[in-house]
Design a protein around this motif. Structure first.
Motif, PDB file in Angstrom:
ATOM      1  N   LYS A 186      23.345  -3.382   6.599  1.00  7.73           N
ATOM      2  CA  LYS A 186      21.982  -3.513   7.592  1.00  7.73           C
ATOM      3  C   LYS A 186      21.879  -5.308   7.849  1.00  7.73           C
ATOM      4  O   LYS A 186      20.660  -5.544   7.804  1.00  7.73           O
ATOM      5  CB  LYS A 186      20.784  -2.831   6.929  1.00  7.73           C
ATOM      6  N   LEU A 187      22.982  -5.904   7.521  1.00 11.52           N
ATOM      7  CA  LEU A 187      22.687  -7.444   7.405  1.00 11.52           C
ATOM      8  C   LEU A 187      22.360  -8.038   8.718  1.00 11.52           C
ATOM      9  O   LEU A 187      21.906  -9.035   8.848  1.00 11.52           O
ATOM     10  CB  LEU A 187      24.007  -8.015   6.957  1.00 11.52           C
ATOM     11  N   GLY A 188      22.746  -7.228  10.010  1.00  9.55           N
ATOM     12  CA  GLY A 188      22.443  -7.691  11.024  1.00  9.55           C
ATOM     13  C   GLY A 188      20.885  -7.292  11.950  1.00  9.55           C
ATOM     14  O   GLY A 188      20.943  -7.451  12.994  1.00  9.55           O
ATOM     15  N   ILE A 189      20.432  -6.590  11.199  1.00 11.08           N
ATOM     16  CA  ILE A 189      18.961  -5.930  11.815  1.00 11.08           C
ATOM     17  C   ILE A 189      18.228  -7.065  12.172  1.00 11.08           C
ATOM     18  O   ILE A 189      17.782  -6.901  13.150  1.00 11.08           O
ATOM     19  CB  ILE A 189      18.273  -5.249  10.749  1.00 11.08           C
ATOM     20  N   HIS A 190      18.015  -8.120  11.685  1.00 12.91           N
ATOM     21  CA  HIS A 190      17.200  -9.253  12.073  1.00 12.91           C
ATOM     22  C   HIS A 190      17.829  -9.969  13.407  1.00 12.91           C
ATOM     23  O   HIS A 190      17.088 -10.296  14.438  1.00 12.91           O
ATOM     24  CB  HIS A 190      17.181 -10.442  11.287  1.00 12.91           C
ATOM     25  N   LYS A 191      19.017  -9.843  13.742  1.00 13.19           N
ATOM     26  CA  LYS A 191      19.595 -10.135  14.948  1.00 13.19           C
ATOM     27  C   LYS A 191      18.990  -9.196  16.178  1.00 13.19           C
ATOM     28  O   LYS A 191      18.662  -9.806  17.393  1.00 13.19           O
ATOM     29  CB  LYS A 191      20.963 -10.212  15.036  1.00 13.19           C
ATOM     30  N   TRP A 192      18.889  -7.961  15.961  1.00  7.22           N
ATOM     31  CA  TRP A 192      18.487  -6.864  16.849  1.00  7.22           C
ATOM     32  C   TRP A 192      17.113  -7.393  17.224  1.00  7.22           C
ATOM     33  O   TRP A 192      16.758  -7.156  18.317  1.00  7.22           O
ATOM     34  CB  TRP A 192      18.677  -5.498  16.413  1.00  7.22           C
ATOM     35  N   ALA A 193      16.253  -7.770  16.077  1.00  6.08           N
ATOM     36  CA  ALA A 193      14.931  -7.935  16.437  1.00  6.08           C
ATOM     37  C   ALA A 193      14.671  -9.055  17.202  1.00  6.08           C
ATOM     38  O   ALA A 193      13.875  -9.254  18.065  1.00  6.08           O
ATOM     39  CB  ALA A 193      14.188  -7.976  14.946  1.00  6.08           C
ATOM     40  N   ALA A 194      15.740 -10.054  16.949  1.00  9.65           N
ATOM     41  CA  ALA A 194      15.610 -11.546  17.630  1.00  9.65           C
ATOM     42  C   ALA A 194      15.510 -11.416  19.273  1.00  9.65           C
ATOM     43  O   ALA A 194      15.285 -12.029  20.009  1.00  9.65           O
ATOM     44  CB  ALA A 194      16.373 -12.413  17.187  1.00  9.65           C
ATOM     45  N   LEU A 195      16.771 -10.086  19.512  1.00  8.63           N
ATOM     46  CA  LEU A 195      16.945  -9.874  20.821  1.00  8.63           C
ATOM     47  C   LEU A 195      15.938  -8.764  21.368  1.00  8.63           C
ATOM     48  O   LEU A 195      16.113  -8.610  22.616  1.00  8.63           O
ATOM     49  CB  LEU A 195      18.473  -9.149  20.803  1.00  8.63           C
ATOM     50  N   GLY A 196      14.821  -8.455  20.751  1.00  7.73           N
ATOM     51  CA  GLY A 196      14.088  -7.635  21.404  1.00  7.73           C
ATOM     52  C   GLY A 196      14.607  -6.263  21.545  1.00  7.73           C
ATOM     53  O   GLY A 196      14.010  -5.399  22.282  1.00  7.73           O
ATOM     54  N   TRP A 197      15.725  -5.867  20.717  1.00  3.85           N
ATOM     55  CA  TRP A 197      16.278  -4.400  20.960  1.00  3.85           C
ATOM     56  C   TRP A 197      15.947  -3.647  19.583  1.00  3.85           C
ATOM     57  O   TRP A 197      15.514  -4.094  18.532  1.00  3.85           O
ATOM     58  CB  TRP A 197      18.022  -4.658  20.741  1.00  3.85           C
ATOM     59  N   ASP A 198      15.983  -2.251  19.964  1.00  7.65           N
ATOM     60  CA  ASP A 198      15.435  -1.103  18.930  1.00  7.65           C
ATOM     61  C   ASP A 198      16.653  -0.835  18.107  1.00  7.65           C
ATOM     62  O   ASP A 198      17.734  -0.472  18.640  1.00  7.65           O
ATOM     63  CB  ASP A 198      15.106   0.270  19.613  1.00  7.65           C
ATOM     64  N   TYR A 199      16.778  -0.911  16.780  1.00  7.78           N
ATOM     65  CA  TYR A 199      17.835  -0.744  16.061  1.00  7.78           C
ATOM     66  C   TYR A 199      17.546   0.703  15.394  1.00  7.78           C
ATOM     67  O   TYR A 199      16.537   1.224  15.146  1.00  7.78           O
ATOM     68  CB  TYR A 199      17.739  -1.630  14.885  1.00  7.78           C
ATOM     69  N   LYS A 200      18.518   1.367  15.902  1.00  6.82           N
ATOM     70  CA  LYS A 200      18.554   3.091  15.574  1.00  6.82           C
ATOM     71  C   LYS A 200      19.061   3.398  14.319  1.00  6.82           C
ATOM     72  O   LYS A 200      19.013   4.680  14.406  1.00  6.82           O
ATOM     73  CB  LYS A 200      19.282   3.819  17.091  1.00  6.82           C
ATOM     74  N   LEU A 201      19.383   2.764  13.514  1.00  6.12           N
ATOM     75  CA  LEU A 201      19.930   3.352  12.327  1.00  6.12           C
ATOM     76  C   LEU A 201      19.066   2.667  11.117  1.00  6.12           C
ATOM     77  O   LEU A 201      19.596   2.701   9.900  1.00  6.12           O
ATOM     78  CB  LEU A 201      21.303   2.762  11.991  1.00  6.12           C
ATOM     79  N   ASN A 202      17.915   2.614  11.286  1.00  6.71           N
ATOM     80  CA  ASN A 202      17.064   2.056  10.211  1.00  6.71           C
ATOM     81  C   ASN A 202      16.956   3.109   9.143  1.00  6.71           C
ATOM     82  O   ASN A 202      16.759   2.620   7.934  1.00  6.71           O
ATOM     83  CB  ASN A 202      15.470   1.883  10.737  1.00  6.71           C
ATOM     84  N   ASP A 203      17.225   4.497   9.443  1.00  7.21           N
ATOM     85  CA  ASP A 203      17.046   5.428   8.360  1.00  7.21           C
ATOM     86  C   ASP A 203      18.465   5.717   7.744  1.00  7.21           C
ATOM     87  O   ASP A 203      18.583   6.619   6.838  1.00  7.21           O
ATOM     88  CB  ASP A 203      16.461   6.723   9.029  1.00  7.21           C
ATOM     89  N   ALA A 204      19.649   5.044   8.194  1.00  3.06           N
ATOM     90  CA  ALA A 204      20.578   5.379   7.471  1.00  3.06           C
ATOM     91  C   ALA A 204      20.886   4.854   6.453  1.00  3.06           C
ATOM     92  O   ALA A 204      20.398   3.809   5.879  1.00  3.06           O
ATOM     93  CB  ALA A 204      21.764   4.798   8.910  1.00  3.06           C
ATOM     94  N   ASN A 205      21.843   5.434   5.368  1.00  2.00           N
ATOM     95  CA  ASN A 205      21.729   5.023   4.187  1.00  2.00           C
ATOM     96  C   ASN A 205      23.175   4.316   4.141  1.00  2.00           C
ATOM     97  O   ASN A 205      24.192   4.351   4.875  1.00  2.00           O
ATOM     98  CB  ASN A 205      22.015   6.457   3.275  1.00  2.00           C
ATOM     99  N   GLU A 206      23.326   3.327   3.253  1.00  2.00           N
ATOM    100  CA  GLU A 206      24.624   2.551   2.758  1.00  2.00           C
ATOM    101  C   GLU A 206      25.186   3.466   1.836  1.00  2.00           C
ATOM    102  O   GLU A 206      24.888   4.204   1.130  1.00  2.00           O
ATOM    103  CB  GLU A 206      24.120   1.136   2.190  1.00  2.00           C
ATOM    104  N   ASN A 207      26.712   3.398   2.073  1.00  2.00           N
ATOM    105  CA  ASN A 207      27.412   4.108   0.986  1.00  2.00           C
ATOM    106  C   ASN A 207      27.282   3.849  -0.361  1.00  2.00           C
ATOM    107  O   ASN A 207      27.288   2.631  -0.831  1.00  2.00           O
ATOM    108  CB  ASN A 207      28.842   3.869   1.431  1.00  2.00           C
ATOM    109  N   THR A 208      27.438   4.740  -1.260  1.00  2.00           N
ATOM    110  CA  THR A 208      27.443   4.756  -2.873  1.00  2.00           C
ATOM    111  C   THR A 208      28.853   4.386  -2.917  1.00  2.00           C
ATOM    112  O   THR A 208      29.693   4.612  -2.232  1.00  2.00           O
ATOM    113  CB  THR A 208      26.969   5.733  -3.611  1.00  2.00           C
ATOM    114  N   LYS A 209      29.251   3.697  -4.159  1.00  2.00           N
ATOM    115  CA  LYS A 209      30.593   3.540  -4.698  1.00  2.00           C
ATOM    116  C   LYS A 209      31.357   4.853  -4.744  1.00  2.00           C
ATOM    117  O   LYS A 209      32.436   4.841  -4.217  1.00  2.00           O
ATOM    118  CB  LYS A 209      30.610   2.794  -6.128  1.00  2.00           C
ATOM    119  N   GLU A 210      30.800   6.161  -5.133  1.00  2.00           N
ATOM    120  CA  GLU A 210      31.442   7.368  -5.173  1.00  2.00           C
ATOM    121  C   GLU A 210      31.893   7.603  -3.430  1.00  2.00           C
ATOM    122  O   GLU A 210      32.929   8.080  -3.696  1.00  2.00           O
ATOM    123  CB  GLU A 210      30.442   8.159  -5.909  1.00  2.00           C
TER     124      GLU A 210
END
Length: 215
Positions: free
Chosen positions: A172-196
């Motif tokens: 989710k490193l690019g979320i701030h860029k979506w906010a700067a563009l005034g766009w809605d980020y649709k994967l806020n609730d998505a999880n990052e992968n575990t190592k497993e």
């Protein structure tokens, strides 16, 4: 495309940017040749670089005259006469982003339909006999499921030009860029992968590809 996980959304727009003379670009690459090593070269990415495939033909032709390795990082959505000329004659490597293996999933991620265009692109590249890497973003429960990974492996397992597949774990490193563009980020609730989860994906894909790399 407007991929929902894009970490560089500022590159999506097709307007703006700076015009460059082909020879000026080539000279920039030539000056950097001492730093390329044995495997380096020039990669053109985007946004989608093949929207400019006509202009890339003389650019890549010029690079080949200088013995510079050429690479296209693409989603495979543009397949026309200019693209075919570029891929068949002047592109040493294609890095092809596979978004999803189902039509509905492809649309949910990219905002457009017809995933078959990407597969036709892959088939054309295969027909040239030249190197290709696949790239795939792992999103738990969206793209990282055993069913989808096996489907991708089975679809591409007989391709001779695929040297490896690169897995890119979702972040989710690019979320701030979506906010700067005034766009809605649709994967806020998505999880990052575990190592497993990443290890499980690698183990599945090793059944189909010569090399599986996690970036």
């Amino acid at each position: 495309m407007k991929c929902v996980y894009c970490h560089n959304p500022d590159t999506i727009a097709t307007s703006g940017g700076k015009d460059y003379d082909i020879e000026a670009l080539a000279q920039m690459a030539i000056r950097m040749k001492p730093y390329f090593g044995k495997k380096g070269g020039v990669t053109v990415s985007g946004g989608e670089p093949l929207l400019q495939s006509k202009a890339l033909i003389p650019f890549f032709k010029r690079l080949k005259e200088e013995g510079i390795h050429t690479n296209i990082d693409t989603n495979g959505r543009v397949l026309n006469h200019f693209t075919e000329t570029l891929l068949g004659n002047y592109t040493d490597l294609v890095m092809l982003d596979i978004k999803h293996m189902t039509e509905d999933g492809f649309e949910a991620i990219t905002g457009v339909r017809n995933k078959e265009t990407t597969f036709k692109f892959a088939a054309y590249r295969e027909a040239t006999g030249k190197a290709m890497w696949l790239r795939y973003v792992l999103i738990p429960e969206i793209t990282n499921t055993p069913e989808l990974l096996h489907a991708m492996g089975k679809y591409f397992m007989d391709f001779k030009t695929i040297e490896k597949i690169e897995l890119q774990p979702y972040h989710k490193l690019g979320i701030h860029k979506w906010a700067a563009l005034g766009w809605d980020y649709k994967l806020n609730d998505a999880n990052e992968n575990t190592k497993e989860q990443i290890d499980a994906a690698v183990n599945i894909l090793k059944n189909y590809f010569k090399e599986v790399k996690v970036n």
